[in-house]
Design a protein around this motif. Structure first.
Motif, PDB file in Angstrom:
ATOM      1  N   ILE A   1       0.847  -1.189   0.000  1.00 39.26           N
ATOM      2  CA  ILE A   1       0.000   0.000   0.000  1.00 39.26           C
ATOM      3  C   ILE A   1       0.886   1.245   0.000  1.00 39.26           C
ATOM      4  CG2 ILE A   1      -1.949  -1.113   1.171  1.00 39.26           C
ATOM      5  CD1 ILE A   1      -1.056   0.205   3.784  1.00 39.26           C
ATOM      6  N   ILE A   2       0.374   2.311  -0.575  1.00 35.12           N
ATOM      7  CA  ILE A   2       0.992   3.626  -0.432  1.00 35.12           C
ATOM      8  C   ILE A   2       0.001   4.464   0.355  1.00 35.12           C
ATOM      9  CG2 ILE A   2       1.818   5.704  -1.580  1.00 35.12           C
ATOM     10  CD1 ILE A   2       2.551   3.990  -3.991  1.00 35.12           C
TER      11      ILE A   2
ATOM     12  N   GLY B   1       9.795   4.686   4.622  1.00 33.92           N
ATOM     13  CA  GLY B   1       9.456   6.103   4.733  1.00 33.92           C
ATOM     14  C   GLY B   1      10.612   6.988   4.309  1.00 33.92           C
ATOM     15  N   PRO B   2      10.326   8.154   3.736  1.00 36.48           N
ATOM     16  CA  PRO B   2      11.382   9.078   3.335  1.00 36.48           C
ATOM     17  C   PRO B   2      11.992   9.802   4.523  1.00 36.48           C
ATOM     18  CG  PRO B   2       9.252  10.098   2.976  1.00 36.48           C
ATOM     19  CD  PRO B   2       8.980   8.684   3.425  1.00 36.48           C
ATOM     20  N   SER B   3      13.247  10.209   4.374  1.00 37.81           N
ATOM     21  CA  SER B   3      13.941  10.947   5.424  1.00 37.81           C
ATOM     22  C   SER B   3      13.689  12.439   5.248  1.00 37.81           C
ATOM     23  CB  SER B   3      15.436  10.651   5.368  1.00 37.81           C
ATOM     24  OG  SER B   3      16.137  11.414   6.325  1.00 37.81           O
ATOM     25  N   HIS B   4      13.108  13.071   6.262  1.00 39.19           N
ATOM     26  CA  HIS B   4      12.809  14.504   6.210  1.00 39.19           C
ATOM     27  C   HIS B   4      13.872  15.370   6.878  1.00 39.19           C
ATOM     28  CE1 HIS B   4       8.676  12.987   5.459  1.00 39.19           C
ATOM     29  NE2 HIS B   4       8.504  14.132   4.845  1.00 39.19           N
ATOM     30  N   HIS B   5      14.676  14.794   7.768  1.00 40.39           N
ATOM     31  CA  HIS B   5      15.534  15.613   8.626  1.00 40.39           C
ATOM     32  C   HIS B   5      17.030  15.402   8.444  1.00 40.39           C
ATOM     33  CE1 HIS B   5      11.951  16.909  10.737  1.00 40.39           C
ATOM     34  NE2 HIS B   5      11.603  15.650  10.913  1.00 40.39           N
ATOM     35  N   VAL B   6      17.426  14.230   7.984  1.00 45.52           N
ATOM     36  CA  VAL B   6      18.853  13.974   7.805  1.00 45.52           C
ATOM     37  C   VAL B   6      19.130  13.557   6.366  1.00 45.52           C
ATOM     38  CG1 VAL B   6      19.241  13.329  10.209  1.00 45.52           C
ATOM     39  CG2 VAL B   6      18.632  11.566   8.552  1.00 45.52           C
ATOM     40  N   PRO B   7      20.249  13.997   5.801  1.00 46.40           N
ATOM     41  CA  PRO B   7      20.588  13.593   4.435  1.00 46.40           C
ATOM     42  C   PRO B   7      21.059  12.142   4.404  1.00 46.40           C
ATOM     43  CG  PRO B   7      22.330  14.963   5.358  1.00 46.40           C
ATOM     44  CD  PRO B   7      21.220  14.958   6.363  1.00 46.40           C
TER      45      PRO B   7
ATOM     46  N   VAL C   1       4.404  -1.287   3.225  1.00 48.80           N
ATOM     47  CA  VAL C   1       3.754   0.003   3.417  1.00 48.80           C
ATOM     48  C   VAL C   1       4.726   1.071   2.938  1.00 48.80           C
ATOM     49  CG1 VAL C   1       2.864   1.668   5.093  1.00 48.80           C
ATOM     50  CG2 VAL C   1       2.370  -0.781   5.373  1.00 48.80           C
ATOM     51  N   VAL C   2       4.329   1.826   1.931  1.00 47.20           N
ATOM     52  CA  VAL C   2       5.159   2.917   1.424  1.00 47.20           C
ATOM     53  C   VAL C   2       4.542   4.228   1.899  1.00 47.20           C
ATOM     54  CG1 VAL C   2       5.927   4.135  -0.641  1.00 47.20           C
ATOM     55  CG2 VAL C   2       6.024   1.642  -0.556  1.00 47.20           C
ATOM     56  N   SER C   3       5.338   5.018   2.590  1.00 48.63           N
ATOM     57  CA  SER C   3       4.866   6.254   3.216  1.00 48.63           C
ATOM     58  C   SER C   3       5.110   7.438   2.286  1.00 48.63           C
ATOM     59  CB  SER C   3       5.608   6.443   4.544  1.00 48.63           C
ATOM     60  OG  SER C   3       5.274   7.676   5.146  1.00 48.63           O
ATOM     61  N   SER C   4       4.021   8.076   1.848  1.00 48.66           N
ATOM     62  CA  SER C   4       4.202   9.235   0.963  1.00 48.66           C
ATOM     63  C   SER C   4       2.973  10.120   0.936  1.00 48.66           C
ATOM     64  CB  SER C   4       4.495   8.780  -0.472  1.00 48.66           C
ATOM     65  OG  SER C   4       4.770   9.890  -1.301  1.00 48.66           O
ATOM     66  N   ASP C   5       3.205  11.433   1.096  1.00 51.65           N
ATOM     67  CA  ASP C   5       2.226  12.419   0.686  1.00 51.65           C
ATOM     68  C   ASP C   5       2.547  12.749  -0.767  1.00 51.65           C
ATOM     69  OD1 ASP C   5       1.202  12.569   3.300  1.00 51.65           O
ATOM     70  OD2 ASP C   5       2.729  14.029   3.863  1.00 51.65           O
ATOM     71  N   PHE C   6       1.637  13.469  -1.405  1.00 52.52           N
ATOM     72  CA  PHE C   6       1.919  13.862  -2.796  1.00 52.52           C
ATOM     73  C   PHE C   6       2.267  15.344  -2.828  1.00 52.52           C
ATOM     74  CE2 PHE C   6       1.145   9.668  -3.742  1.00 52.52           C
ATOM     75  CZ  PHE C   6       1.304   9.403  -5.090  1.00 52.52           C
ATOM     76  N   CYS C   7       1.706  16.120  -3.710  1.00 50.54           N
ATOM     77  CA  CYS C   7       2.215  17.471  -3.962  1.00 50.54           C
ATOM     78  C   CYS C   7       2.196  18.366  -2.720  1.00 50.54           C
ATOM     79  CB  CYS C   7       1.412  18.134  -5.071  1.00 50.54           C
ATOM     80  SG  CYS C   7       2.016  19.768  -5.519  1.00 50.54           S
ATOM     81  N   HIS C   8       3.337  18.953  -2.415  1.00 48.28           N
ATOM     82  CA  HIS C   8       3.459  19.997  -1.396  1.00 48.28           C
ATOM     83  C   HIS C   8       3.604  21.305  -2.176  1.00 48.28           C
ATOM     84  CE1 HIS C   8       4.554  16.354   0.683  1.00 48.28           C
ATOM     85  NE2 HIS C   8       4.726  16.953   1.850  1.00 48.28           N
TER      86      HIS C   8
ATOM     87  N   GLY D   1       7.579  10.991  -0.820  1.00 47.34           N
ATOM     88  CA  GLY D   1       7.932   9.579  -0.779  1.00 47.34           C
ATOM     89  C   GLY D   1       8.316   9.022  -2.136  1.00 47.34           C
ATOM     90  N   ARG D   2       8.808   9.889  -3.011  1.00 50.06           N
ATOM     91  CA  ARG D   2       9.116   9.442  -4.380  1.00 50.06           C
ATOM     92  C   ARG D   2      10.177   8.341  -4.400  1.00 50.06           C
ATOM     93  NH1 ARG D   2      10.612  14.484  -3.330  1.00 50.06           N
ATOM     94  NH2 ARG D   2      12.778  15.176  -3.512  1.00 50.06           N
ATOM     95  N   HIS D   3      11.134   8.398  -3.482  1.00 52.46           N
ATOM     96  CA  HIS D   3      12.178   7.361  -3.481  1.00 52.46           C
ATOM     97  C   HIS D   3      11.661   6.023  -2.938  1.00 52.46           C
ATOM     98  CE1 HIS D   3      15.101  10.185  -4.958  1.00 52.46           C
ATOM     99  NE2 HIS D   3      14.861  11.009  -3.952  1.00 52.46           N
ATOM    100  N   PRO D   4      10.902   6.001  -1.831  1.00 54.55           N
ATOM    101  CA  PRO D   4      10.270   4.734  -1.449  1.00 54.55           C
ATOM    102  C   PRO D   4       9.359   4.177  -2.544  1.00 54.55           C
ATOM    103  CG  PRO D   4      10.227   6.259   0.398  1.00 54.55           C
ATOM    104  CD  PRO D   4      10.736   7.034  -0.788  1.00 54.55           C
ATOM    105  N   ILE D   5       8.621   5.051  -3.225  1.00 55.28           N
ATOM    106  CA  ILE D   5       7.776   4.600  -4.336  1.00 55.28           C
ATOM    107  C   ILE D   5       8.650   4.005  -5.433  1.00 55.28           C
ATOM    108  CG2 ILE D   5       6.227   5.338  -6.193  1.00 55.28           C
ATOM    109  CD1 ILE D   5       5.108   7.449  -4.231  1.00 55.28           C
TER     110      ILE D   5
END
Length: 305
Positions: free
Chosen positions: A45-46, A78-84, A185-192, A245-249
């Motif tokens: 699921i996404i 899930g994508p990383s929001h805080h660390v590179p 489970v793929v974690s992603s919102d879409f357009c920001h 979440g483009r990279h997890p996708i």
């Protein structure tokens, strides 16, 4: 050596979702009761990772497709929001806590992944700062509560992967995806969209801004449904849609592609699409007063069979 069990606290409970177990359970149950299990059992699921006020009802469409009677291991990417991160990272703890009950990390699978040399370790601080995985933990716990002592989780923090690395990780995870006892489970919102996100794509032919965003997202969703990672990469290069979440996708699509080479027949369909607010002017989403969720986060979920 210490045998002390290390835990990740539910660090976003009380802000992004309620910290009350009974209240959270009732809330999730309410959302799940309003949707149908039309594509059950899902193998992947996404689903979104915004605060539950914005995406709780949307995510229910995805989690309703989970069959707890056959699911024994849940990979959460899930994508990383805080660390590179240029690779993927694994947690350093044993237990992820939720207001419902604790979730156990599958240390056997973690050991297998660690041996590949492809992963980094998350610090506890990084782990607890990140919300992209945590926002799926209460829904995972709720969806699996009838078999809560019979499954484990495999949380994976996904970095800003190159297309080559998305292929490599996709190939690695494909053997796990092939097992019907595993759920991804793929974690992603879409357009920001908006000034805060330095993204203001607008196709005036679509009408108001939020309509343009919906058209842009659904274009990407249609490409994801084609299960073609190359087409998805080309779409991102052309439109630069801020799908966090483009990279997890991308990893999931490459895993599917790997399995299709071996003759596995798969399909993917989005079940719901929602926006946290309707952007109508250039100032929308620039307000920082709503815990960061005043942007037009397009939350969507899907699953494939």
């Amino acid at each position: 050596m210490s045998n002390r069990v290390l835990c990740r606290e539910a660090s976003h409970a009380g802000s992004w979702y309620t910290a009350s177990g009974p209240q959270l359970s009732a809330q999730l149950e309410g959302w799940l009761s309003q949707v149908q299990s039309t594509k059950r059992p899902a193998r992947a699921i996404i689903a979104p990772h915004a605060g539950y006020t914005y995406c709780g009802s949307c995510a229910a469409h995805a989690y309703k497709q989970v069959d707890p009677s056959i699911t024994r291991r849940i990979f959460i990417l899930g994508p990383s929001h805080h660390v590179p991160l240029s690779r993927c990272a694994l947690s350093s703890v044993d237990i992820y806590r939720t207001p419902l009950y604790d979730l156990r990390i599958d240390q056997k699978v973690y050991a297998e992944l660690w041996k590949t040399g492809m992963f980094e370790r998350m610090s506890l601080q990084t782990d607890e700062d990140e919300h992209s995985i945590e926002m799926h933990l209460p829904y995972t716990a709720k969806a699996m509560e009838s078999h809560k002592d019979e499954f484990t989780i495999v949380p994976v923090l996904v970095g800003a992967l190159s297309e080559t690395k998305e292929q490599e990780f996709g190939k690695l995870f494909s053997k796990y995806l092939a097992d019907p006892c595993n759920l991804f489970v793929v974690s992603s919102d879409f357009c920001h969209w908006g000034q805060r996100f330095r993204y203001s794509y607008y196709d005036e032919s679509q009408g108001e801004i939020y309509r343009s965003i919906e058209h842009l997202d659904k274009m990407g969703m249609s490409i994801i449904e084609q299960l073609d990672p190359v087409s998805f990469s080309n779409y991102l290069k052309k439109y630069h849609n801020t799908i966090c979440g483009r990279h997890p996708i991308g990893v999931l699509l490459n895993a599917i592609t790997e399995l299709q080479k071996n003759g596995m027949n798969m399909s993917f369909s989005f079940l719901n699409y929602a926006q946290s607010s309707q952007c109508r002017n250039w100032q929308d989403s620039s307000d920082k007063g709503k815990e960061g969720w005043c942007q037009n986060v397009v939350t969507s979920k899907n699953q494939w069979l």
